[in-house]
Design an enzyme around this catalytic site. Structure first.
Site, PDB file in Angstrom:
ATOM      1  N   ASN A   1     -20.569  12.493  -1.126  1.00  0.00           N
ATOM      2  CA  ASN A   1     -20.187  11.074  -1.255  1.00  0.00           C
ATOM      3  C   ASN A   1     -20.707  10.528  -2.583  1.00  0.00           C
ATOM      4  O   ASN A   1     -21.712  11.018  -3.103  1.00  0.00           O
ATOM      5  CB  ASN A   1     -20.767  10.264  -0.086  1.00  0.00           C
ATOM      6  CG  ASN A   1     -19.876   9.089   0.288  1.00  0.00           C
ATOM      7  OD1 ASN A   1     -18.858   9.264   0.957  1.00  0.00           O
ATOM      8  ND2 ASN A   1     -20.222   7.899  -0.176  1.00  0.00           N
TER       9      ASN A   1
ATOM     10  N   GLY B   1     -16.504  11.520   1.369  1.00  0.00           N
ATOM     11  CA  GLY B   1     -15.978  10.219   0.944  1.00  0.00           C
ATOM     12  C   GLY B   1     -15.769   9.208   2.050  1.00  0.00           C
ATOM     13  O   GLY B   1     -14.737   8.558   2.086  1.00  0.00           O
TER      14      GLY B   1
ATOM     15  N   CYS C   1       6.957   1.418  23.072  1.00  0.00           N
ATOM     16  CA  CYS C   1       8.003   1.905  23.973  1.00  0.00           C
ATOM     17  C   CYS C   1       8.285   3.376  23.685  1.00  0.00           C
ATOM     18  O   CYS C   1       8.977   4.032  24.442  1.00  0.00           O
ATOM     19  CB  CYS C   1       9.281   1.083  23.828  1.00  0.00           C
ATOM     20  SG  CYS C   1      10.280   1.529  22.384  1.00  0.00           S
TER      21      CYS C   1
ATOM     22  N   ARG D   1       0.834  -1.208   0.000  1.00  0.00           N
ATOM     23  CA  ARG D   1       0.000   0.000   0.000  1.00  0.00           C
ATOM     24  C   ARG D   1       0.869   1.258   0.000  1.00  0.00           C
ATOM     25  O   ARG D   1       0.524   2.271  -0.592  1.00  0.00           O
ATOM     26  CB  ARG D   1      -0.946  -0.009   1.204  1.00  0.00           C
ATOM     27  CG  ARG D   1      -2.066  -1.054   1.047  1.00  0.00           C
ATOM     28  CD  ARG D   1      -2.969  -1.098   2.264  1.00  0.00           C
ATOM     29  NE  ARG D   1      -3.623   0.165   2.523  1.00  0.00           N
ATOM     30  CZ  ARG D   1      -4.160   0.503   3.704  1.00  0.00           C
ATOM     31  NH1 ARG D   1      -4.104  -0.349   4.719  1.00  0.00           N
ATOM     32  NH2 ARG D   1      -4.747   1.671   3.876  1.00  0.00           N
TER      33      ARG D   1
ATOM     34  N   HIS E   1      -6.808   7.755  12.287  1.00  0.00           N
ATOM     35  CA  HIS E   1      -6.399   6.350  12.201  1.00  0.00           C
ATOM     36  C   HIS E   1      -4.900   6.209  11.959  1.00  0.00           C
ATOM     37  O   HIS E   1      -4.451   5.169  11.472  1.00  0.00           O
ATOM     38  CB  HIS E   1      -7.199   5.621  11.104  1.00  0.00           C
ATOM     39  CG  HIS E   1      -8.639   5.411  11.480  1.00  0.00           C
ATOM     40  ND1 HIS E   1      -9.619   5.057  10.591  1.00  0.00           N
ATOM     41  CD2 HIS E   1      -9.268   5.514  12.691  1.00  0.00           C
ATOM     42  CE1 HIS E   1     -10.789   4.940  11.224  1.00  0.00           C
ATOM     43  NE2 HIS E   1     -10.603   5.228  12.497  1.00  0.00           N
TER      44      HIS E   1
ATOM     45  N   GLN F   1      -9.812  10.069   8.322  1.00  0.00           N
ATOM     46  CA  GLN F   1      -9.569   8.669   8.696  1.00  0.00           C
ATOM     47  C   GLN F   1      -8.460   8.099   7.818  1.00  0.00           C
ATOM     48  O   GLN F   1      -8.018   6.978   8.036  1.00  0.00           O
ATOM     49  CB  GLN F   1     -10.841   7.850   8.485  1.00  0.00           C
ATOM     50  CG  GLN F   1     -12.000   8.300   9.346  1.00  0.00           C
ATOM     51  CD  GLN F   1     -13.326   7.758   8.811  1.00  0.00           C
ATOM     52  OE1 GLN F   1     -13.772   6.692   9.211  1.00  0.00           O
ATOM     53  NE2 GLN F   1     -13.945   8.477   7.903  1.00  0.00           N
TER      54      GLN F   1
HETATM   55  P1  OAD Z   1     -14.925   3.254   2.935  1.00  0.00           P
HETATM   56  O1  OAD Z   1     -14.266   2.469   1.852  1.00  0.00           O
HETATM   57  O2  OAD Z   1     -15.698   2.523   3.961  1.00  0.00           O
HETATM   58  O3  OAD Z   1     -15.913   4.337   2.297  1.00  0.00           O
HETATM   59  C1  OAD Z   1     -15.513   5.166   1.245  1.00  0.00           C
HETATM   60  C2  OAD Z   1     -16.742   5.904   0.737  1.00  0.00           C
HETATM   61  O4  OAD Z   1     -16.284   6.815  -0.264  1.00  0.00           O
HETATM   62  C3  OAD Z   1     -17.793   5.012   0.098  1.00  0.00           C
HETATM   63  O5  OAD Z   1     -19.074   5.364   0.611  1.00  0.00           O
HETATM   64  C4  OAD Z   1     -17.692   5.344  -1.402  1.00  0.00           C
HETATM   65  O6  OAD Z   1     -18.951   5.311  -2.059  1.00  0.00           O
HETATM   66  C5  OAD Z   1     -17.181   6.767  -1.365  1.00  0.00           C
HETATM   67  N1  OAD Z   1     -16.416   7.168  -2.553  1.00  0.00           N
HETATM   68  C6  OAD Z   1     -15.653   6.403  -3.361  1.00  0.00           C
HETATM   69  N2  OAD Z   1     -15.067   7.156  -4.310  1.00  0.00           N
HETATM   70  C7  OAD Z   1     -15.463   8.438  -4.079  1.00  0.00           C
HETATM   71  C8  OAD Z   1     -15.193   9.691  -4.712  1.00  0.00           C
HETATM   72  N3  OAD Z   1     -14.370   9.789  -5.751  1.00  0.00           N
HETATM   73  N4  OAD Z   1     -15.789  10.809  -4.206  1.00  0.00           N
HETATM   74  C9  OAD Z   1     -16.625  10.721  -3.141  1.00  0.00           C
HETATM   75  N5  OAD Z   1     -16.918   9.566  -2.511  1.00  0.00           N
HETATM   76  C10 OAD Z   1     -16.340   8.442  -2.970  1.00  0.00           C
HETATM   77  O7  OAD Z   1     -13.774   4.149   3.591  1.00  0.00           O
HETATM   78  P2  OAD Z   1     -13.782   4.903   4.999  1.00  0.00           P
HETATM   79  O8  OAD Z   1     -15.118   5.420   5.325  1.00  0.00           O
HETATM   80  O9  OAD Z   1     -12.628   5.829   4.987  1.00  0.00           O
HETATM   81  O10 OAD Z   1      -9.914   1.976   9.077  1.00  0.00           O
HETATM   82  O11 OAD Z   1     -13.436   3.700   5.982  1.00  0.00           O
HETATM   83  C11 OAD Z   1     -13.292   3.967   7.332  1.00  0.00           C
HETATM   84  C12 OAD Z   1     -12.229   3.098   7.926  1.00  0.00           C
HETATM   85  O12 OAD Z   1     -12.495   1.724   7.640  1.00  0.00           O
HETATM   86  C13 OAD Z   1     -10.840   3.307   7.361  1.00  0.00           C
HETATM   87  O13 OAD Z   1     -10.139   4.371   7.949  1.00  0.00           O
HETATM   88  C14 OAD Z   1     -10.163   2.007   7.655  1.00  0.00           C
HETATM   89  C15 OAD Z   1     -11.269   1.069   7.231  1.00  0.00           C
HETATM   90  O14 OAD Z   1     -11.253  -0.187   7.784  1.00  0.00           O
HETATM   91  C16 OAD Z   1      -8.981   1.176   9.571  1.00  0.00           C
HETATM   92  O15 OAD Z   1      -8.240   0.503   8.873  1.00  0.00           O
HETATM   93  C17 OAD Z   1      -8.918   1.216  11.075  1.00  0.00           C
END
Ligand code: OAD
Length: 240
Positions: free
Chosen positions: A211, A185, A128, A69, A116, A96
Site C-alpha cells: 500500500n 491498495g 427482479c 465514472r 462490491h 473491492q
Molecule cells: P480507498 O480509497 O479507501 O483506499 C485506497 C488505498 O490505496 C489507500 O490506502 C491509498 O493510500 C492506497 N493507494 C493509492 N494509490 C496507490 C498505489 N498506486 N499503490 C498502492 N496503494 C495505493 O479504497 P478502497 O479500500 O478500495 O465501496 O475502498 C473500499 C470501498 O470503499 C470501495 O470499494 C468503495 C468505497 O466506498 C463502495 O462504494 C461500497
C-alpha cells in the site's frame, strides 16, 4: 521486505489477493479515501451518491455520477499490477473494485471475485432478476427495467446494502483456506470486505500488504511493503 514476501509466496500453495482502489490508481481511476482531488469521498458525499437513500432522493444525479465514472473507466488501461495479477491464474483475485481492469488485463472472469459488484453491468433496483451489460464509453441514461418497470441502476454495492452472496461466500471460503493473502491498495476501512484479512490471518495464512501508506491492515501484516502497486506487485508475483 520484497525478498521476504517472494519467499513466503514461493512456499505457499494457495494464494489469494485482496485489492482495493489503490490497484487501479496508477491507471488513472480515482481512489475513495486519498486526500484532495485524488479521493472521490473528499469531493463527493458517499451517502448521496452511493446509497439506496441517495438514489431514491435523486436518481438522476446518481446515474449521472456513475456514468461519468464509467466514461473515465472507458478511457484508461490496466497497469503493470493488473497485468501481473491477471497472469497468475493459480491465485484467486478478490477485489473491492467495480472496474473491469483485471479482466481487461487478461484475467479469466472466473478468477476474479467482485465483492462490491461491477460498473460494467446495470441491474433492476427491485432485483427482479433483469441485468444488462453496459457500454462504458456510452452508458445508458436513467431508465426503467423492461421486465418490471422499477428503476435500473449500476450493479454495484451501495452503503447499507449486502454483498452479493455468491461472491461473499467464495471470497470468505478462499480467505479462510489460503496459505497467503496479498492485500493491495486498500484502506481496509470498509466492512465486511476488510474482515477477509482477519479471516485469512485467523486461518494461519501469511499476510503481505502492499500500500502507498500504512492502513488498518498494517497491524495484521507479516510483511508490509509501502509503495506503489504498479511497481511492487509485478516484483512479487511475476518471478516463479
Ligand atoms: P480507498 O480509497 O479507501 O483506499 C485506497 C488505498 O490505496 C489507500 O490506502 C491509498 O493510500 C492506497 N493507494 C493509492 N494509490 C496507490 C498505489 N498506486 N499503490 C498502492 N496503494 C495505493 O479504497 P478502497 O479500500 O478500495 O465501496 O475502498 C473500499 C470501498 O470503499 C470501495 O470499494 C468503495 C468505497 O466506498 C463502495 O462504494 C461500497
Amino acid at each position: 521486505m520484497i525478498e521476504r514476501a517472494v519467499e513466503i509466496l514461493s512456499a505457499s500453495r494457495r494464494v489469494v489477493t485482496f485489492s482495493g482502489a489503490g490497484l487501479s490508481a496508477e491507471s488513472g481511476v480515482p481512489t475513495f479515501r486519498d486526500a484532495g482531488s485524488r479521493g472521490l469521498w473528499s469531493r463527493y458525499e458517499p451517502m448521496k451518491l452511493a446509497s439506496p437513500e441517495g438514489f431514491a432522493a435523486d436518481p438522476e444525479t446518481v446515474i449521472a455520477w456513475y456514468n461519468w465514472r464509467r466514461t473515465v473507466l472507458a478511457g484508461v488501461e490496466p497497469n503493470a499490477a493488473h497485468r501481473a495479477l491477471a497472469a497468475r491464474t493459480d491465485m484467486l483475485h478478490i477485489t473491492q473494485n467495480v472496474d473491469d481492469l483485471l479482466e481487461r488485463a487478461g484475467a479469466p472472469a472466473d478468477n476474479v471475485v467482485h465483492l462490491h459488484g461491477s460498473m460494467t453491468i446495470d441491474r433492476c433496483h427491485r432485483a427482479c432478476g433483469f441485468v444488462e451489460r453496459v457500454e462504458l464509453a456510452s452508458p445508458p441514461p436513467r431508465r426503467l427495467c423492461p421486465m418490471c418497470a422499477a428503476p435500473m441502476r449500476p450493479a454495484v454495492v451501495w452503503f447499507g446494502e449486502s454483498l452479493p452472496p455468491e461472491a461473499w461466500t467464495r471470497a470468505a471460503e478462499a480467505s479462510g483456506s489460503c496459505d497467503a493473502m496479498i492485500v493491495i491498495g486498500t484502506s481496509a476501512a470498509v466492512y465486511p470486505a476488510a474482515g477477509l484479512i482477519g479471516v485469512a490471518r485467523q486461518a494461519g495464512a501469511s499476510i503481505i500488504v502492499i500500500n502507498a501508506e500504512r492502513t488498518d491492515a498494517s497491524r495484521l501484516a507479516d510483511v508490509e511493503i509501502i509503495g506503489l502497486a504498479g511497481e511492487i506487485v509485478p516484483r512479487l508475483v511475476s518471478p516463479r
